[in-house]
Design a protein around this motif. Structure first.
Motif, PDB file in Angstrom:
ATOM      1  N   VAL A 124       0.878  -1.165   0.000  1.00 44.40           N
ATOM      2  CA  VAL A 124       0.000   0.000   0.000  1.00 44.40           C
ATOM      3  C   VAL A 124       0.917   1.216   0.000  1.00 44.40           C
ATOM      4  N   ALA A 125       0.977   1.875  -1.136  1.00 42.36           N
ATOM      5  CA  ALA A 125       1.951   2.958  -1.336  1.00 42.36           C
ATOM      6  C   ALA A 125       3.349   2.367  -1.164  1.00 42.36           C
ATOM      7  N   ARG A 127       4.446   1.080   1.728  1.00 39.82           N
ATOM      8  CA  ARG A 127       4.436   0.276   2.950  1.00 39.82           C
ATOM      9  C   ARG A 127       3.987  -1.150   2.647  1.00 39.82           C
ATOM     10  N   LYS A 128       4.594  -2.069   3.368  1.00 38.18           N
ATOM     11  CA  LYS A 128       4.215  -3.461   3.232  1.00 38.18           C
ATOM     12  C   LYS A 128       2.898  -3.695   3.981  1.00 38.18           C
ATOM     13  N   ALA A 129       2.040  -4.520   3.406  1.00 33.57           N
ATOM     14  CA  ALA A 129       0.732  -4.788   4.014  1.00 33.57           C
ATOM     15  C   ALA A 129       0.364  -6.259   3.806  1.00 33.57           C
ATOM     16  N   VAL A 130      -0.558  -6.748   4.609  1.00 24.66           N
ATOM     17  CA  VAL A 130      -1.051  -8.122   4.487  1.00 24.66           C
ATOM     18  C   VAL A 130      -2.521  -8.123   4.871  1.00 24.66           C
ATOM     19  N   TYR A 131      -3.306  -8.935   4.181  1.00 22.50           N
ATOM     20  CA  TYR A 131      -4.708  -9.061   4.553  1.00 22.50           C
ATOM     21  C   TYR A 131      -5.064 -10.537   4.693  1.00 22.50           C
ATOM     22  N   TYR A 132      -5.977 -10.810   5.620  1.00 24.12           N
ATOM     23  CA  TYR A 132      -6.426 -12.162   5.932  1.00 24.12           C
ATOM     24  C   TYR A 132      -7.923 -12.268   5.635  1.00 24.12           C
ATOM     25  N   PHE A 133      -8.332 -13.416   5.131  1.00 21.36           N
ATOM     26  CA  PHE A 133      -9.752 -13.666   4.914  1.00 21.36           C
ATOM     27  C   PHE A 133      -9.979 -15.174   4.800  1.00 21.36           C
ATOM     28  N   VAL A 134     -11.221 -15.568   4.913  1.00 20.50           N
ATOM     29  CA  VAL A 134     -11.609 -16.968   4.778  1.00 20.50           C
ATOM     30  C   VAL A 134     -12.139 -17.184   3.369  1.00 20.50           C
ATOM     31  N   ASP A 135     -11.571 -18.137   2.680  1.00 18.43           N
ATOM     32  CA  ASP A 135     -11.976 -18.418   1.304  1.00 18.43           C
ATOM     33  C   ASP A 135     -13.437 -18.881   1.272  1.00 18.43           C
ATOM     34  N   GLY A 136     -14.228 -18.281   0.382  1.00 21.10           N
ATOM     35  CA  GLY A 136     -15.640 -18.637   0.253  1.00 21.10           C
ATOM     36  C   GLY A 136     -16.574 -17.676   0.947  1.00 21.10           C
ATOM     37  N   LYS A 157     -17.025 -11.353  -1.255  1.00 17.09           N
ATOM     38  CA  LYS A 157     -17.511 -10.931  -2.566  1.00 17.09           C
ATOM     39  C   LYS A 157     -16.280 -10.556  -3.389  1.00 17.09           C
ATOM     40  N   GLU A 158     -15.917 -11.398  -4.323  1.00 16.35           N
ATOM     41  CA  GLU A 158     -14.654 -11.233  -5.035  1.00 16.35           C
ATOM     42  C   GLU A 158     -14.595  -9.925  -5.827  1.00 16.35           C
ATOM     43  N   SER A 159     -15.726  -9.490  -6.363  1.00 14.01           N
ATOM     44  CA  SER A 159     -15.721  -8.258  -7.148  1.00 14.01           C
ATOM     45  C   SER A 159     -15.343  -7.056  -6.293  1.00 14.01           C
ATOM     46  N   ILE A 160     -15.821  -7.038  -5.051  1.00 18.07           N
ATOM     47  CA  ILE A 160     -15.491  -5.918  -4.168  1.00 18.07           C
ATOM     48  C   ILE A 160     -14.024  -5.969  -3.764  1.00 18.07           C
ATOM     49  N   VAL A 161     -13.513  -7.165  -3.497  1.00 15.04           N
ATOM     50  CA  VAL A 161     -12.107  -7.313  -3.110  1.00 15.04           C
ATOM     51  C   VAL A 161     -11.198  -6.840  -4.242  1.00 15.04           C
ATOM     52  N   GLU A 162     -11.551  -7.178  -5.458  1.00 19.94           N
ATOM     53  CA  GLU A 162     -10.740  -6.745  -6.599  1.00 19.94           C
ATOM     54  C   GLU A 162     -10.698  -5.224  -6.708  1.00 19.94           C
ATOM     55  N   LYS A 163     -11.813  -4.576  -6.484  1.00 23.24           N
ATOM     56  CA  LYS A 163     -11.846  -3.115  -6.549  1.00 23.24           C
ATOM     57  C   LYS A 163     -11.015  -2.491  -5.429  1.00 23.24           C
ATOM     58  N   LEU A 164     -11.080  -3.111  -4.212  1.00 18.41           N
ATOM     59  CA  LEU A 164     -10.281  -2.600  -3.098  1.00 18.41           C
ATOM     60  C   LEU A 164      -8.786  -2.732  -3.392  1.00 18.41           C
ATOM     61  N   LEU A 165      -8.384  -3.888  -3.929  1.00 19.87           N
ATOM     62  CA  LEU A 165      -6.972  -4.080  -4.247  1.00 19.87           C
ATOM     63  C   LEU A 165      -6.524  -3.117  -5.336  1.00 19.87           C
ATOM     64  N   GLU A 166      -7.389  -2.898  -6.290  1.00 21.38           N
ATOM     65  CA  GLU A 166      -7.066  -1.943  -7.356  1.00 21.38           C
ATOM     66  C   GLU A 166      -6.838  -0.549  -6.797  1.00 21.38           C
ATOM     67  N   PHE A 167      -7.637  -0.181  -5.801  1.00 19.18           N
ATOM     68  CA  PHE A 167      -7.458   1.133  -5.178  1.00 19.18           C
ATOM     69  C   PHE A 167      -6.130   1.197  -4.432  1.00 19.18           C
ATOM     70  N   PHE A 168      -5.814   0.165  -3.640  1.00 16.26           N
ATOM     71  CA  PHE A 168      -4.589   0.191  -2.846  1.00 16.26           C
ATOM     72  C   PHE A 168      -3.345   0.228  -3.736  1.00 16.26           C
TER      73      PHE A 168
END
Length: 477
Positions: free
Chosen positions: A38-39, A41-50, A53-64
């Motif tokens: 993120v800019a 800085r090193k970052a990490v995110y955790y989530f449970v597969d399944g 909402k993949e479309s929202i995650v993709e947009k968030l990653l695109e922003f970061f």
């Protein structure tokens, strides 16, 4: 001993070590951790597969990926407020709370140098369609029903009650399961004293997990008088029923992973009410309600009364002589009734576990064997089969399984007492049944037979007769 809450570190490496150990990401294939930038800085995110909402995650990653070091605030609160392109973002710093959020399906983002975690609720649980419940069916009315996802269930209630006074408080129950429980009520209609009592009971629950969902919650909320079979809660899978009860001043408890909600406090009259009573005109609704009360009474008294008359045939009026058994009796009538009581439950269990494709042929076989051949073989008389068939079918005239089994237990008790002590036993069974209702209490401590005992004429008429809905054409908000 109370555990000390561990806070997040500003060092991303230390946080990664902690959550790698707690979440065991090296063993759990469905708990994903992904390192990114993120800019500068090193970052990490955790989530449970399944759960995402993949479309929202993709947009968030695109922003970061597009954030520059100049655009990155130094304060986590400022980043969440001014630069985070998502609505449902919560800042967390307690490691145990973060772990619970991750396992609940929330995506948690950690950025090096920030002392708080960004919990972004973009989850979506696997769920079935919002269809009409198999049990709480109606002849007229909406065909939607609750599902196992608590957010969808609260939305179904919000859709029906568009009022700011409708409150939905999220609670967490179970030291291991961390089950979500929602307390739903109308702020201006609920009994505030009873509401505080329920909130206190929920906070004081000490259990490992709600293994049986709402039933586990019910036993935790009301652990007293477990031997009284009459239910203290009303369960429904219908959003319209739940909304109507909330508007009537009741409290509704929604448990995650359960399609049924709990309504409290309720009397026996509340439990016997059904949605069909209100989806028909007042005359028809009253008829359905009175019929349900009469049939419930018949399911309790029919077979014990018949057994009593068979023991005393001189009491049978000549015009009712047809109730006597016409054929030979090889097995005592009391034993026949008792065997059939258990056989009916056995057939219910068999029907539940029978594959759908085999339901029809097995039903035909069961009908032939249990019906005709059982009578011809001498095990059962035709009259016994007739009365027990009525009782078995009549149990389904009201939606509450718990009330149906309570009446069944009282009926078996009356059969036993009548067979052993005759008229005295029959009278004793009636007294025990009445005392079980009279001495029972709702969760709020009120009479289970209200408005009959204590008698409230206006409310009693309201429970028996379906009246027209009152409205004021000049009413202003």
């Amino acid at each position: 001993m109370k555990n000390v809450q561990q806070k997040l570190s500003t060092s991303l490496e230390e946080n990664q070590k902690y959550f790698r150990r707690i979440l065991r990401t090296d063993k759990n294939f469905d708990i994903i951790s992904r390192t990114t930038m993120v800019a500068d800085r090193k970052a990490v995110y955790y989530f449970v597969d399944g759960f995402l909402k993949e479309s929202i995650v993709e947009k968030l990653l695109e922003f970061f990926y597009s954030v520059t070091p100049e655009d990155l605030p130094e304060d986590s609160e400022e980043l969440s407020r001014d630069a985070m392109p998502y609505v449902e973002v919560e800042l967390l710093e307690d490691c145990e709370q973060i772990t619970t959020q991750i396992l609940s399906g929330v995506m948690c983002l950690f950025i090096d140098g920030y002392s708080r975690c960004f919990a972004m609720d973009c989850r979506t649980y696997p769920m079935r369609s919002v269809e009409e419940p198999d049990k709480d069916k109606v002849l007229r009315g909406p065909r939607d029903g609750f599902v196992e996802t608590i957010v969808s269930n609260t939305a179904l209630i919000r859709r029906r009650i568009r009022n700011p006074k409708l409150s939905m408080e999220m609670k967490n129950v179970g030291s291991t399961s961390h089950t979500d429980v929602v307390l739903c009520y109308m702020e201006d209609r609920v009994d505030s004293g009873f509401l505080q009592q329920i909130e206190k009971r929920l906070e004081q629950i000490r259990t490992d997990a709600l293994a049986m969902n709402q039933e586990s919650l019910a036993e935790c909320l009301y652990p007293h008088k477990w031997y009284n079979p009459f239910p203290k809660f009303k369960y429904t899978e219908r959003p319209d029923t739940a909304a109507a009860e909330i508007l009537d001043g009741k409290i509704v408890l929604l448990t995650d992973n359960s399609p049924a909600v709990m309504i409290l406090p309720v009397s026996v009259f509340d439990i016997m009410e059904e949605a069909d009573d209100f989806y028909f005109p007042p005359v028809t609704g009253t008829y359905l309600r009175v019929t349900r009360f009469v049939i419930a009474l018949l399911t309790l008294l029919l077979t014990p009364t018949w057994l009593l008359f068979l023991q005393n045939p001189q009491w049978i009026p000549p015009q009712f002589a047809f109730i006597k058994i016409s054929g030979d009796v090889y097995v005592p009538v009391f034993a026949q009734l008792l065997i059939l009581e258990f056989a009916i439950d056995g057939l219910k269990l068999a029907a539940i576990n029978t594959p759908g494709m085999l339901t029809t042929p097995l039903s035909v076989i069961a009908g032939l064997v249990v019906g005709e051949f059982a009578v011809q073989s001498g095990w059962f008389n035709a009259e016994t089969m007739l009365y027990m068939a009525f009782v078995a079918i009549a149990n389904y005239t009201q939606a509450s399984y718990e009330l149906g089994y309570a009446l069944k237990f009282m009926r078996i008790l009356m059969l036993i007492l009548t067979a052993v002590f005759g008229l005295a036993g029959y009278a004793a069974g009636l007294v025990i049944t009445f005392l079980s209702l009279l001495l029972n209490r709702t969760v709020s401590g009120e009479s289970y037979l209200y408005p009959l005992i204590p008698f409230d004429g206006k409310q009693f008429c309201r429970r028996i007769f379906r009246k027209r809905i009152r409205f004021d054409i000049n009413m202003k908000e």
